[in-house]
Design a protein around this motif. Structure first.
Motif, short mmCIF file in Angstrom:
data_model
loop_
_atom_site.label_atom_id
_atom_site.label_comp_id
_atom_site.label_asym_id
_atom_site.label_seq_id
_atom_site.Cartn_x
_atom_site.Cartn_y
_atom_site.Cartn_z
N LEU A 103 0.77 -1.38 -0.10
CA LEU A 103 0.10 0.08 0.07
C LEU A 103 0.97 1.07 -0.01
CD1 LEU A 103 -2.67 -1.24 2.69
CD2 LEU A 103 -2.64 -1.48 0.12
N SER A 104 0.23 2.33 -0.41
CA SER A 104 1.02 3.50 -0.79
C SER A 104 0.27 4.72 -0.50
CB SER A 104 1.65 3.34 -1.98
OG SER A 104 2.38 4.45 -2.28
N GLU A 105 0.93 5.75 -0.31
CA GLU A 105 0.25 7.30 -0.22
C GLU A 105 0.59 7.96 -1.21
OE1 GLU A 105 2.99 10.58 2.07
OE2 GLU A 105 2.89 8.76 3.42
N ASP A 106 1.30 7.24 -2.42
CA ASP A 106 1.33 8.12 -3.53
C ASP A 106 -0.11 8.65 -4.04
OD1 ASP A 106 4.06 6.01 -5.03
OD2 ASP A 106 3.97 7.36 -3.31
N THR A 107 0.17 9.79 -4.93
CA THR A 107 -1.11 10.25 -5.33
C THR A 107 -1.52 9.87 -6.44
OG1 THR A 107 0.12 12.35 -6.03
CG2 THR A 107 -0.62 12.57 -4.05
N THR A 108 -0.88 8.99 -7.02
CA THR A 108 -1.36 8.38 -8.49
C THR A 108 -1.15 6.72 -8.27
OG1 THR A 108 0.78 8.08 -9.41
CG2 THR A 108 -0.33 10.32 -9.89
N ALA A 109 -2.11 6.04 -9.05
CA ALA A 109 -2.24 4.76 -9.22
C ALA A 109 -0.83 3.95 -9.41
CB ALA A 109 -3.28 4.21 -10.00
N VAL A 110 -0.41 2.84 -8.83
CA VAL A 110 0.96 2.29 -9.00
C VAL A 110 0.58 1.18 -9.73
CG1 VAL A 110 3.04 1.86 -8.24
CG2 VAL A 110 1.84 3.56 -7.11
N THR A 111 1.66 0.64 -10.70
CA THR A 111 1.64 -0.50 -11.48
C THR A 111 2.16 -1.82 -10.43
OG1 THR A 111 1.52 0.76 -13.27
CG2 THR A 111 1.75 -1.77 -13.59
N SER A 112 1.44 -2.82 -10.73
CA SER A 112 1.89 -3.93 -9.88
C SER A 112 3.42 -4.36 -10.91
CB SER A 112 1.14 -5.26 -10.11
OG SER A 112 0.63 -5.65 -11.66
N PRO A 113 4.12 -5.28 -10.03
CA PRO A 113 5.55 -5.59 -10.63
C PRO A 113 5.38 -6.38 -12.00
CG PRO A 113 5.47 -6.11 -8.54
CD PRO A 113 4.07 -5.73 -8.77
N ASP A 114 4.29 -7.15 -12.36
CA ASP A 114 4.00 -7.86 -13.62
C ASP A 114 3.47 -6.74 -14.64
OD1 ASP A 114 1.38 -7.76 -12.91
OD2 ASP A 114 1.18 -9.88 -12.68
N GLY A 115 3.12 -5.61 -14.10
CA GLY A 115 2.71 -4.82 -15.31
C GLY A 115 1.09 -4.85 -15.53
N THR A 116 0.52 -5.78 -14.87
CA THR A 116 -0.73 -5.71 -15.19
C THR A 116 -1.95 -5.31 -14.46
OG1 THR A 116 -1.24 -7.87 -13.81
CG2 THR A 116 -0.23 -8.37 -16.07
N THR A 117 -1.68 -4.94 -13.40
CA THR A 117 -2.66 -4.33 -12.31
C THR A 117 -2.38 -3.21 -11.76
OG1 THR A 117 -3.06 -6.73 -11.75
CG2 THR A 117 -4.13 -4.96 -10.29
N SER A 118 -3.26 -1.95 -11.59
CA SER A 118 -3.10 -0.89 -10.79
C SER A 118 -4.13 -0.71 -9.84
CB SER A 118 -2.73 0.20 -11.34
OG SER A 118 -3.87 0.50 -12.31
N VAL A 119 -3.97 -0.03 -8.75
CA VAL A 119 -5.12 0.46 -7.73
C VAL A 119 -4.90 1.65 -7.41
CG1 VAL A 119 -3.83 -0.66 -5.91
CG2 VAL A 119 -6.19 -0.58 -5.70
N GLN A 120 -6.27 2.14 -7.11
CA GLN A 120 -6.37 3.60 -6.56
C GLN A 120 -7.13 3.55 -5.35
OE1 GLN A 120 -6.69 6.65 -9.51
NE2 GLN A 120 -6.98 8.27 -8.48
N TRP A 121 -6.73 4.17 -4.26
CA TRP A 121 -7.64 4.52 -3.13
C TRP A 121 -8.77 5.65 -3.28
CZ3 TRP A 121 -6.32 2.31 1.99
CH2 TRP A 121 -5.34 1.43 1.96
N THR A 122 -9.98 5.52 -3.44
CA THR A 122 -10.69 6.49 -3.53
C THR A 122 -11.69 6.83 -2.63
OG1 THR A 122 -12.65 4.69 -4.09
CG2 THR A 122 -11.30 5.39 -5.85
N GLY A 123 -11.56 6.53 -1.25
CA GLY A 123 -12.22 6.81 -0.22
C GLY A 123 -11.96 6.06 1.14
N LEU A 124 -12.17 6.87 2.30
CA LEU A 124 -11.73 6.28 3.63
C LEU A 124 -12.75 6.72 4.45
CD1 LEU A 124 -9.51 4.92 5.21
CD2 LEU A 124 -8.56 7.05 5.80
#
Length: 393
Positions: free
Chosen positions: A60-81
């Motif tokens: 998990l990350s606090e980066d302000t943009t979505a980050v890609t998985s190591p295999d390059g297939t998946t990214s995720v963005q936090w949208t709410g808490l």
């Protein structure tokens, strides 16, 4: 050291497979609503790391943009808490590995994460999946020099079908913890990543990161055990800071990680769930953990014998990670009559003993120098071996 802080504005996370520790048993059974994510092993479907639905969510990350998985297939963005139905602004993992949330961007009024719901947007192959996960409870193990915080987190995606449920039914971790409740621990300032060239090896390690990132590790599995068992942290925690490479050495020790013969980057795990071993910190004096004074698993006279020394530093022993030295026992300390026992070493699993004759490449390891064991790595692994011992006079 700064704490890991997650600001819920436009936030991303990094996916990484934590891979097969092979220090736990396999379970391919289909899941019922309140059952854990199945342990999956074989080819690229090998993992017991945290999952939201069919997606691995180790980092998990606090980066302000979505980050890609190591295999390059998946990214995720936090949208709410949210917590208790109210919007919250930030989440962080402290230097002591405790999860906290704050209702303000000014980072005031930090509270326990329990009751927090995190909304996710997961992108893979041009498709976007929305998901939620809820931090349902916090358990604190206050024994030892470092409190250990464990959390139970459930998601609303079926881990086999990926279908959405109206309830939080699915644990993100499989069973394996001491209490059997499938909790997760949070390791600050690191992220899990593949470090081997062959993706099918299913083994991963932690790498250093800024306080913007932290890694979820399932209780009962190798990547969590440095924290839960050794009471050390990889990249933070003050006096309990063990360092990332040495923490990986602890992970390798739990896996019995051994480099494949003739390779420089491919590794095999030679352990299994429930195999009894005792671990000792060789890096510090006095050691941060030392299990050799515990009651042995077998009643009778015997001795703890060194299996090997483990490390996660590519600079040690010409780039060797995992097992770094061998220890033959020609004169078993408890043989009574001085007969030759274990001249080809010992291993925690009977089918791999004696390792010098069974495991290809083990005999090529240098001999463990018992005076300077820390030259081979940070963690020593010992097993209890019962010989023909007489009671001490």
């Amino acid at each position: 050291m700064r704490t890991s802080t997650l600001i819920i504005l436009s936030l991303g996370t990094l996916f990484a497979f934590t891979g097969c520790d092979l220090d736990d048993e396999t379970d391919d059974a289909r899941l019922d609503p309140d059952e854990a994510v199945a342990f999956r092993c074989g080819g690229t479907g090998c993992t017991q790391s945290p999952h939201v639905g069919t997606f691995n969510i180790s980092n998990l990350s606090e980066d302000t943009t979505a980050v890609t998985s190591p295999d390059g297939t998946t990214s995720v963005q936090w949208t709410g808490l949210t917590k208790n139905g109210l919007p919250y602004a930030q989440l962080r993992v402290t230097d002591g590995a405790r999860c906290e949330v704050s209702p303000t961007t000014a980072a005031l009024g930090w509270q326990s994460c329990v009751g927090t719901v995190i909304d996710l947007s997961i992108a893979q192959g041009g498709q976007v999946t929305t998901a939620k996960m809820e931090i349902q409870d916090e358990m604190i193990d206050s024994s030892g020099a470092l409190p250990v915080y464990k959390y139970r987190i459930k998601a609303n995606l079926d881990p086999l079908t990926g279908q959405t449920s109206p309830k939080f039914q699915y644990d993100i971790c499989p069973a394996g913890g001491e209490d059997g409740t499938r909790r997760v621990v949070m390791l600050p300032d690191v992220q899990a990543t593949w470090v081997v060239t062959n993706f099918d090896d299913g083994l991963a390690e932690l790498i250093p990161s800024t306080s913007a990132r932290f890694t979820l590790a399932c209780d009962g599995y190798a990547e969590a055990k440095g924290y839960t068992r050794g009471k050390v942290l990889p990249n933070t925690g003050g006096a309990r800071n063990y360092g990332v490479a040495d923490y990986n050495g602890f992970t390798h020790a739990m896996r019995a990680l051994f480099r494949k013969q003739g390779t420089t980057s491919e590794y095999s795990a030679l352990t299994e769930h429930g195999t009894p071993v005792r671990l000792k910190d060789l890096k510090n004096d006095p050691p941060l953990f030392d299990e050799l004074d515990q009651t042995p698993p077998i009643i009778g006279f015997g001795v703890y014998l060194l299996e090997s020394v483990y490390n996660g530093d590519v600079a040690v022993q010409s780039g060797r990670k995992g097992a770094t030295c061998k220890k033959p026992y020609v004169d078993f300390p408890c043989s009574g009559n001085g007969e030759i026992e274990y001249p080809d070493g010992v291993h925690r699993r009977p089918e791999y003993s004696p390792p010098m004759t069974v495991i290809p490449g083990w005999s090529d390891l240098p001999d463990c120098d018992t005076i300077h064991l820390n030259a081979f790595g940070a963690v020593g692994v010992y097993g209890w071996y019962q010989g023909q011992c007489l009671p001490p006079e």
